[in-house]
Design a protein around this motif. Structure first.
Motif, PDB file in Angstrom:
ATOM      1  N   GLN A 103      44.472  33.626  33.658  1.00 47.61           N
ATOM      2  CA  GLN A 103      43.829  32.319  33.674  1.00 47.61           C
ATOM      3  C   GLN A 103      42.486  32.353  34.381  1.00 47.61           C
ATOM      4  O   GLN A 103      42.365  32.942  35.474  1.00 47.61           O
ATOM      5  CB  GLN A 103      44.719  31.321  34.411  1.00 47.61           C
ATOM      6  N   LEU A 104      41.511  31.714  33.764  1.00 51.46           N
ATOM      7  CA  LEU A 104      40.220  31.530  34.423  1.00 51.46           C
ATOM      8  C   LEU A 104      40.178  30.077  34.877  1.00 51.46           C
ATOM      9  O   LEU A 104      40.382  29.165  34.069  1.00 51.46           O
ATOM     10  CB  LEU A 104      39.070  31.799  33.444  1.00 51.46           C
ATOM     11  N   ASP A 112      30.965  32.830  42.105  1.00 54.55           N
ATOM     12  CA  ASP A 112      30.456  31.986  43.201  1.00 54.55           C
ATOM     13  C   ASP A 112      31.504  30.959  43.574  1.00 54.55           C
ATOM     14  O   ASP A 112      31.637  30.581  44.721  1.00 54.55           O
ATOM     15  CB  ASP A 112      29.149  31.306  42.768  1.00 54.55           C
ATOM     16  N   SER A 113      32.244  30.479  42.553  1.00 59.99           N
ATOM     17  CA  SER A 113      33.423  29.655  42.826  1.00 59.99           C
ATOM     18  C   SER A 113      34.397  29.799  41.664  1.00 59.99           C
ATOM     19  O   SER A 113      34.046  30.347  40.627  1.00 59.99           O
ATOM     20  CB  SER A 113      33.036  28.181  43.057  1.00 59.99           C
ATOM     21  N   GLY A 114      35.616  29.290  41.872  1.00 61.55           N
ATOM     22  CA  GLY A 114      36.655  29.460  40.863  1.00 61.55           C
ATOM     23  C   GLY A 114      37.346  30.800  41.034  1.00 61.55           C
ATOM     24  O   GLY A 114      37.030  31.558  41.956  1.00 61.55           O
ATOM     25  N   ARG A 115      38.290  31.082  40.146  1.00 62.40           N
ATOM     26  CA  ARG A 115      39.059  32.323  40.294  1.00 62.40           C
ATOM     27  C   ARG A 115      39.655  32.814  38.974  1.00 62.40           C
ATOM     28  O   ARG A 115      39.764  32.060  38.005  1.00 62.40           O
ATOM     29  CB  ARG A 115      40.158  32.128  41.335  1.00 62.40           C
ATOM     30  N   VAL A 116      40.047  34.090  39.002  1.00 62.75           N
ATOM     31  CA  VAL A 116      40.778  34.697  37.882  1.00 62.75           C
ATOM     32  C   VAL A 116      42.207  34.855  38.370  1.00 62.75           C
ATOM     33  O   VAL A 116      42.439  35.530  39.367  1.00 62.75           O
ATOM     34  CB  VAL A 116      40.184  36.082  37.530  1.00 62.75           C
ATOM     35  N   GLU A 117      43.160  34.202  37.701  1.00 67.83           N
ATOM     36  CA  GLU A 117      44.558  34.254  38.154  1.00 67.83           C
ATOM     37  C   GLU A 117      45.387  35.156  37.256  1.00 67.83           C
ATOM     38  O   GLU A 117      45.247  35.102  36.039  1.00 67.83           O
ATOM     39  CB  GLU A 117      45.172  32.853  38.138  1.00 67.83           C
ATOM     40  N   GLY A 118      46.249  35.936  37.867  1.00 66.51           N
ATOM     41  CA  GLY A 118      47.122  36.813  37.083  1.00 66.51           C
ATOM     42  C   GLY A 118      46.542  38.200  36.950  1.00 66.51           C
ATOM     43  O   GLY A 118      47.248  39.158  36.676  1.00 66.51           O
ATOM     44  N   GLY A 119      45.235  38.317  37.143  1.00 70.99           N
ATOM     45  CA  GLY A 119      44.560  39.608  36.986  1.00 70.99           C
ATOM     46  C   GLY A 119      45.046  40.646  37.985  1.00 70.99           C
ATOM     47  O   GLY A 119      45.187  41.814  37.649  1.00 70.99           O
ATOM     48  N   GLY A 120      45.353  40.194  39.211  1.00 73.19           N
ATOM     49  CA  GLY A 120      45.779  41.123  40.251  1.00 73.19           C
ATOM     50  C   GLY A 120      47.099  41.809  39.915  1.00 73.19           C
ATOM     51  O   GLY A 120      47.312  42.972  40.244  1.00 73.19           O
ATOM     52  N   LEU A 139      31.160  37.919  32.319  1.00 71.98           N
ATOM     53  CA  LEU A 139      32.539  37.433  32.278  1.00 71.98           C
ATOM     54  C   LEU A 139      33.538  38.597  32.350  1.00 71.98           C
ATOM     55  O   LEU A 139      34.495  38.548  33.131  1.00 71.98           O
ATOM     56  CB  LEU A 139      32.759  36.608  30.998  1.00 71.98           C
ATOM     57  N   LEU A 140      33.283  39.663  31.573  1.00 70.00           N
ATOM     58  CA  LEU A 140      34.190  40.821  31.634  1.00 70.00           C
ATOM     59  C   LEU A 140      34.200  41.419  33.043  1.00 70.00           C
ATOM     60  O   LEU A 140      35.260  41.799  33.550  1.00 70.00           O
ATOM     61  CB  LEU A 140      33.780  41.900  30.624  1.00 70.00           C
ATOM     62  N   ASN A 141      33.022  41.505  33.667  1.00 75.43           N
ATOM     63  CA  ASN A 141      32.949  42.068  35.022  1.00 75.43           C
ATOM     64  C   ASN A 141      33.774  41.255  36.018  1.00 75.43           C
ATOM     65  O   ASN A 141      34.420  41.812  36.914  1.00 75.43           O
ATOM     66  CB  ASN A 141      31.500  42.128  35.509  1.00 75.43           C
ATOM     67  N   LEU A 142      33.774  39.932  35.850  1.00 72.53           N
ATOM     68  CA  LEU A 142      34.559  39.079  36.759  1.00 72.53           C
ATOM     69  C   LEU A 142      36.059  39.264  36.500  1.00 72.53           C
ATOM     70  O   LEU A 142      36.852  39.348  37.435  1.00 72.53           O
ATOM     71  CB  LEU A 142      34.181  37.602  36.591  1.00 72.53           C
ATOM     72  N   ILE A 143      36.433  39.344  35.212  1.00 74.50           N
ATOM     73  CA  ILE A 143      37.858  39.531  34.881  1.00 74.50           C
ATOM     74  C   ILE A 143      38.343  40.880  35.431  1.00 74.50           C
ATOM     75  O   ILE A 143      39.443  40.991  35.968  1.00 74.50           O
ATOM     76  CB  ILE A 143      38.094  39.443  33.349  1.00 74.50           C
ATOM     77  N   ALA A 144      37.469  41.904  35.320  1.00 75.26           N
ATOM     78  CA  ALA A 144      37.854  43.239  35.800  1.00 75.26           C
ATOM     79  C   ALA A 144      37.852  43.325  37.324  1.00 75.26           C
ATOM     80  O   ALA A 144      38.357  44.291  37.891  1.00 75.26           O
ATOM     81  CB  ALA A 144      36.890  44.281  35.226  1.00 75.26           C
ATOM     82  N   GLY A 145      37.246  42.327  37.983  1.00 75.39           N
ATOM     83  CA  GLY A 145      37.161  42.361  39.442  1.00 75.39           C
ATOM     84  C   GLY A 145      36.007  43.220  39.935  1.00 75.39           C
ATOM     85  O   GLY A 145      35.950  43.595  41.109  1.00 75.39           O
ATOM     86  N   TYR A 146      35.054  43.552  39.042  1.00 78.80           N
ATOM     87  CA  TYR A 146      33.886  44.343  39.452  1.00 78.80           C
ATOM     88  C   TYR A 146      32.838  43.483  40.131  1.00 78.80           C
ATOM     89  O   TYR A 146      31.901  43.974  40.726  1.00 78.80           O
ATOM     90  CB  TYR A 146      33.244  45.025  38.236  1.00 78.80           C
ATOM     91  N   ASP A 147      32.965  42.179  39.945  1.00 81.40           N
ATOM     92  CA  ASP A 147      32.016  41.262  40.561  1.00 81.40           C
ATOM     93  C   ASP A 147      32.810  40.021  40.979  1.00 81.40           C
ATOM     94  O   ASP A 147      33.901  39.774  40.451  1.00 81.40           O
ATOM     95  CB  ASP A 147      30.929  40.894  39.533  1.00 81.40           C
ATOM     96  N   ASN A 148      32.284  39.255  41.928  1.00 80.98           N
ATOM     97  CA  ASN A 148      32.988  38.065  42.403  1.00 80.98           C
ATOM     98  C   ASN A 148      32.299  36.803  41.896  1.00 80.98           C
ATOM     99  O   ASN A 148      31.079  36.752  41.817  1.00 80.98           O
ATOM    100  CB  ASN A 148      32.996  38.024  43.936  1.00 80.98           C
TER     101      ASN A 148
END
Ligand SMILES: Nc1ncnc2c1ncn2[C@@H]1O[C@H](COP(=O)(O)OP(=O)(O)OP(=O)(O)O)[C@@H](O)[C@H]1O
Length: 208
Positions: A5-6, A56-64, A45-54
């Motif tokens: 989830q984004l 500024d606000s909001g989160r990626v859930e389930g990715g961990g 967007l892919l970089n944020l989902i992969a956790g390569y970048d953070n």
């Protein structure tokens, strides 16, 4: 069914909002193809989902909880090393033991067999065709045994015949995974995949 989830995902570079309060839910297993103009934020967007970048606000859930495999636009292979050696380098960066154990041997054999390149295992990458190299790059993603596969323009450098073959391989070998692909192609890249458009910092379902 697993989900990714984004939630309110926001990313700015300077004053420019690249992603803006983006909410979306990806389901696994499924295939999603993200289209959008150059500079719209697809790679971001892919970089944020992969956790390569953070964000500024909001989160990626389930990715961990899900292991992510990322095929970059310019995935590098070492040309003077063999296919086995290239895949071992990738494996060693994930394995705590850093050695070619029986798990590695089983994994590499199964993966190269799935991509129909097992006979190339001891060949130097410099001796492979473009299509064969692309298969090795795709195989290298599976070495980390991912649940989610992210790909940035996976077939951009291929001719029509190789492109069709690779797409067929992706569809069969990755069928149990969540696949998110960035593509400039206007036609659906993967049959049965869901076409999305990234525009003004948000994701929209695209009508074909
Ligand atoms: N680290 C960064 N610092 C500053 N600006 C950046 C950075 N990374 C990306 N950008 C900018 O953010 C915008 C989105 O870039 P991104 O690479 O995500 O777009 P894209 O949709 O993948 O583009 P393309 O289709 O051309 O590959 C672009 O304007 C880019 O110049």
């Amino acid at each position: 069914m697993k989900t990714l989830q984004l939630v309110g995902l926001t990313k700015k570079f300077g004053e420019k909002h690249i992603l803006n309060q983006l909410d979306f839910e990806f389901h696994s297993p499924s295939r999603y193809i993200i289209h959008g103009e150059s500079g719209s934020g697809k790679t971001t967007l892919l970089n944020l989902i992969a956790g390569y970048d953070n964000p500024d606000s909001g989160r990626v859930e389930g990715g961990g909880a899900l292991n992510v495999g990322y095929l970059f636009q310019d995935e590098m292979l070492f040309s003077n090393l063999t296919v086995r050696e290239n895949l071992f380098i990738k494996y060693a960066s994930f394995s705590p033991y850093h050695q070619a154990d029986s798990h590695f041997e089983a994994l590499i054999t199964r993966t190269l067999h799935d991509f129909n390149i097992l006979d190339l295992i001891d060949r130097k990458v410099s001796m492979l065709s473009g299509g064969e190299k692309q298969r090795v790059q795709l195989a290298s993603i599976l070495i980390s045994e991912p649940d989610i596969i992210l790909m940035d323009e996976p077939t951009s450098k291929l001719d029509k015949k190789n492109k069709e073959q690779i797409i067929k391989t992706i569809e069969t070998v990755f069928k149990d995974k969540l696949i998110i692909v960035v593509s400039h192609e206007s036609n659906p890249l993967l049959e049965g995949g869901m076409d999305l458009r990234l525009e003004n910092g948000r994701l929209y379902h695209e009508k074909c």
